[in-house]
Motif scaffolding. Structure first.
Motif, PDB file in Angstrom:
ATOM      1  N   PHE A 280       0.812  -1.211   0.000  1.00  0.00           N
ATOM      2  CA  PHE A 280       0.000   0.000   0.000  1.00  0.00           C
ATOM      3  C   PHE A 280       0.852   1.271   0.000  1.00  0.00           C
ATOM      4  N   SER A 281       2.076   1.163   0.492  1.00  0.00           N
ATOM      5  CA  SER A 281       2.970   2.323   0.408  1.00  0.00           C
ATOM      6  C   SER A 281       3.271   2.677  -1.042  1.00  0.00           C
ATOM      7  N   SER A 282       3.205   1.671  -1.920  1.00  0.00           N
ATOM      8  CA  SER A 282       3.479   1.921  -3.335  1.00  0.00           C
ATOM      9  C   SER A 282       2.232   2.337  -4.105  1.00  0.00           C
ATOM     10  N   THR A 283       1.045   1.995  -3.613  1.00  0.00           N
ATOM     11  CA  THR A 283      -0.178   2.326  -4.347  1.00  0.00           C
ATOM     12  C   THR A 283      -0.826   3.622  -3.870  1.00  0.00           C
ATOM     13  N   ILE A 284      -0.562   4.031  -2.643  1.00  0.00           N
ATOM     14  CA  ILE A 284      -1.073   5.306  -2.139  1.00  0.00           C
ATOM     15  C   ILE A 284      -0.169   6.414  -2.658  1.00  0.00           C
ATOM     16  N   ASN A 285      -0.745   7.364  -3.332  1.00  0.00           N
ATOM     17  CA  ASN A 285       0.018   8.422  -4.001  1.00  0.00           C
ATOM     18  C   ASN A 285      -0.119   9.737  -3.229  1.00  0.00           C
ATOM     19  N   PRO A 286       0.843  10.070  -2.365  1.00  0.00           N
ATOM     20  CA  PRO A 286       0.735  11.302  -1.559  1.00  0.00           C
ATOM     21  C   PRO A 286       0.646  12.569  -2.399  1.00  0.00           C
ATOM     22  N   ASP A 287       1.338  12.604  -3.535  1.00  0.00           N
ATOM     23  CA  ASP A 287       1.288  13.793  -4.387  1.00  0.00           C
ATOM     24  C   ASP A 287      -0.112  14.008  -4.942  1.00  0.00           C
ATOM     25  N   LEU A 288      -0.744  12.920  -5.362  1.00  0.00           N
ATOM     26  CA  LEU A 288      -2.106  13.017  -5.885  1.00  0.00           C
ATOM     27  C   LEU A 288      -3.082  13.397  -4.778  1.00  0.00           C
ATOM     28  N   ILE A 289      -2.861  12.859  -3.580  1.00  0.00           N
ATOM     29  CA  ILE A 289      -3.705  13.209  -2.435  1.00  0.00           C
ATOM     30  C   ILE A 289      -3.572  14.695  -2.114  1.00  0.00           C
ATOM     31  N   ASP A 290      -2.335  15.198  -2.105  1.00  0.00           N
ATOM     32  CA  ASP A 290      -2.117  16.625  -1.866  1.00  0.00           C
ATOM     33  C   ASP A 290      -2.823  17.468  -2.924  1.00  0.00           C
ATOM     34  N   SER A 291      -2.771  17.022  -4.175  1.00  0.00           N
ATOM     35  CA  SER A 291      -3.423  17.760  -5.256  1.00  0.00           C
ATOM     36  C   SER A 291      -4.938  17.753  -5.088  1.00  0.00           C
ATOM     37  N   GLN A 292      -5.485  16.604  -4.647  1.00  0.00           N
ATOM     38  CA  GLN A 292      -6.926  16.532  -4.431  1.00  0.00           C
ATOM     39  C   GLN A 292      -7.373  17.489  -3.337  1.00  0.00           C
ATOM     40  N   VAL A 293      -6.621  17.535  -2.251  1.00  0.00           N
ATOM     41  CA  VAL A 293      -6.970  18.443  -1.148  1.00  0.00           C
ATOM     42  C   VAL A 293      -6.779  19.893  -1.579  1.00  0.00           C
ATOM     43  N   GLU A 294      -5.730  20.175  -2.338  1.00  0.00           N
ATOM     44  CA  GLU A 294      -5.507  21.532  -2.828  1.00  0.00           C
ATOM     45  C   GLU A 294      -6.645  21.967  -3.759  1.00  0.00           C
ATOM     46  N   ASN A 295      -7.163  21.043  -4.556  1.00  0.00           N
ATOM     47  CA  ASN A 295      -8.322  21.340  -5.405  1.00  0.00           C
ATOM     48  C   ASN A 295      -9.521  21.755  -4.567  1.00  0.00           C
ATOM     49  N   LEU A 296      -9.728  21.052  -3.452  1.00  0.00           N
ATOM     50  CA  LEU A 296     -10.830  21.397  -2.555  1.00  0.00           C
ATOM     51  C   LEU A 296     -10.620  22.779  -1.948  1.00  0.00           C
ATOM     52  N   ILE A 297      -9.414  23.056  -1.502  1.00  0.00           N
ATOM     53  CA  ILE A 297      -9.118  24.360  -0.890  1.00  0.00           C
ATOM     54  C   ILE A 297      -9.345  25.492  -1.889  1.00  0.00           C
ATOM     55  N   GLN A 298      -8.887  25.309  -3.113  1.00  0.00           N
ATOM     56  CA  GLN A 298      -9.085  26.331  -4.140  1.00  0.00           C
ATOM     57  C   GLN A 298     -10.570  26.556  -4.415  1.00  0.00           C
ATOM     58  N   ALA A 299     -11.348  25.471  -4.395  1.00  0.00           N
ATOM     59  CA  ALA A 299     -12.789  25.601  -4.606  1.00  0.00           C
ATOM     60  C   ALA A 299     -13.442  26.376  -3.466  1.00  0.00           C
ATOM     61  N   LEU A 300     -13.029  26.106  -2.244  1.00  0.00           N
ATOM     62  CA  LEU A 300     -13.578  26.821  -1.097  1.00  0.00           C
ATOM     63  C   LEU A 300     -13.265  28.313  -1.179  1.00  0.00           C
ATOM     64  N   LYS A 301     -12.129  28.637  -1.757  1.00  0.00           N
ATOM     65  CA  LYS A 301     -11.731  30.042  -1.910  1.00  0.00           C
ATOM     66  C   LYS A 301     -12.355  30.687  -3.144  1.00  0.00           C
ATOM     67  N   GLY A 302     -13.106  29.900  -3.926  1.00  0.00           N
ATOM     68  CA  GLY A 302     -13.731  30.432  -5.112  1.00  0.00           C
ATOM     69  C   GLY A 302     -12.799  30.557  -6.300  1.00  0.00           C
ATOM     70  N   GLU A 303     -11.664  29.860  -6.258  1.00  0.00           N
ATOM     71  CA  GLU A 303     -10.668  29.966  -7.313  1.00  0.00           C
ATOM     72  C   GLU A 303     -10.827  28.898  -8.386  1.00  0.00           C
ATOM     73  N   SER A 304     -11.595  27.851  -8.116  1.00  0.00           N
ATOM     74  CA  SER A 304     -11.811  26.788  -9.096  1.00  0.00           C
ATOM     75  C   SER A 304     -13.063  26.005  -8.692  1.00  0.00           C
ATOM     76  N   GLN A 305     -13.404  25.021  -9.492  1.00  0.00           N
ATOM     77  CA  GLN A 305     -14.548  24.164  -9.185  1.00  0.00           C
ATOM     78  C   GLN A 305     -14.050  22.864  -8.560  1.00  0.00           C
ATOM     79  N   PHE A 306     -14.716  22.422  -7.517  1.00  0.00           N
ATOM     80  CA  PHE A 306     -14.317  21.184  -6.846  1.00  0.00           C
ATOM     81  C   PHE A 306     -14.595  19.996  -7.751  1.00  0.00           C
ATOM     82  N   SER A 307     -13.615  19.111  -7.880  1.00  0.00           N
ATOM     83  CA  SER A 307     -13.772  17.912  -8.680  1.00  0.00           C
ATOM     84  C   SER A 307     -12.913  16.799  -8.086  1.00  0.00           C
TER      85      SER A 307
END
Length: 310
Positions: A280-307
């Motif tokens: 699971f250390s090889s299949t869990i992608n921390p960079d992708l997880i960080d990007s997903q959370v950053e997408n949410l944060i940007q959406a909350l700030k009105g800078e993008s759409q949550f997806s």
């Protein structure tokens, strides 16, 4: 947020200590040392001994610490002070209209499960899906658009999740007694393995969520402890945990002696836990997880759409 690798301690009885530069883990007579500056996240499963001075050292060095039960159930976390600079973003998190975020999470969870089932049908044959089931699942996905209440979204998403696990059970060895996703304590090795993986995935998402100053319990679709984390990981369990778990369970590497069932509870042994940590250390992608959370944060700030990122 500090970047680097995560360190995972599973099983029972390890002694976790440190000096100023090294994290030292002694387990069953084996000592492993890891430079602290190479660790961003320490995840501890089960019962171990850790020195308070070690916790202090890790926190001062910006290391996020997650605690889970031995079966993967998340318990809590410890984070450096700078992770608590949260007022602005958490106020946004709790003030936005939750429906669109809940809808996106429900749709993401449903679509990834349908896609995964279709892929399994290609691998194991169409007989794993009973007549009309795929149409029913697709119908649920389309039905979401007509839902006006979050409770309805939650109900449909859970219904698809339940069907997903039931379909998976059809191509897993019947002797393992896996028929559906159950609640703790887990009585079969498949549920135990999935839960261990989900614990690792939950810890990774919790670190990203807290590192982004979000409240992990303030969800949109789900309610309760770790609600936001659950909103997100349900969209990523298939990709980051389930595929690898099923491949492992169906492989020659899976040893039926790697677990024991006592009083209706399945306990994974040390060897299989170490195998799962590696997988699971090889299949869990921390960079992708960080990007997903950053997408949410940007959406909350009105800078993008949550997806849900793919």
């Amino acid at each position: 947020m500090k970047t680097g690798n995560w360190k995972i301690v599973g099983g029972f009885g390890a002694h976790i200590k440190s000096n100023r530069t090294e994290l030292i883990i002694q387990h069953k007579g084996i000592i492993k040392e890891t430079p602290i500056n190479e660790i961003s996240h320490l995840v501890i499963f089960g019962g171990h001994n850790i020195q308070t001075s070690t916790i202090t050292t890790l926190i001062k060095e910006g290391v996020f610490i997650s605690f889970c039960e031995s079966d993967g159930e998340p318990v809590g976390y410890m984070a450096p002070y700078d992770y608590s600079s949260f007022r602005e973003i958490q106020e946004l998190q709790k003030s936005v209209a939750p429906y669109s975020y809940a809808f996106t999470c429900a749709l993401g969870s449903i679509r990834t499960r349908i896609l995964t089932i279709e892929k399994y049908a290609e691998i194991f044959g169409p007989d794993i899906i009973y007549s009309g089931e795929l149409d029913l699942l697709s119908g649920y996905s389309k039905e979401l658009e007509n839902m006006v209440r979050i409770e309805e979204l939650r109900r449909i998403e859970k219904l698809v999740r339940d069907m997903y696990y039931e379909i998976i059970s059809r191509f897993i060895d019947p002797s393992l007694h896996f028929k559906r996703r159950t609640v703790r304590p887990y009585s079969d090795p498949v549920n135990a393995i999935l839960s261990f993986g989900y614990g690792m995935l939950s810890s990774a998402f919790t670190r990203a969520v807290v590192g982004g100053y979000l409240d992990p319990s303030a969800g949109f679709l789900n309610r309760g402890n770790q609600a936001l984390v659950q909103d997100l990981i349900n969209c990523w369990k298939c990709e980051m945990i389930d595929k690898a778990a099923i491949e492992f369970i169906r492989s020659d590497d899976f040893n039926v002696k790697g677990y024991e069932i006592s009083h209706g509870r399945c306990i994974l042994k040390e060897d299989i836990i170490q195998q799962l940590i590696t997988i699971f250390s090889s299949t869990i992608n921390p960079d992708l997880i960080d990007s997903q959370v950053e997408n949410l944060i940007q959406a909350l700030k009105g800078e993008s759409q949550f997806s849900i990122l793919r």
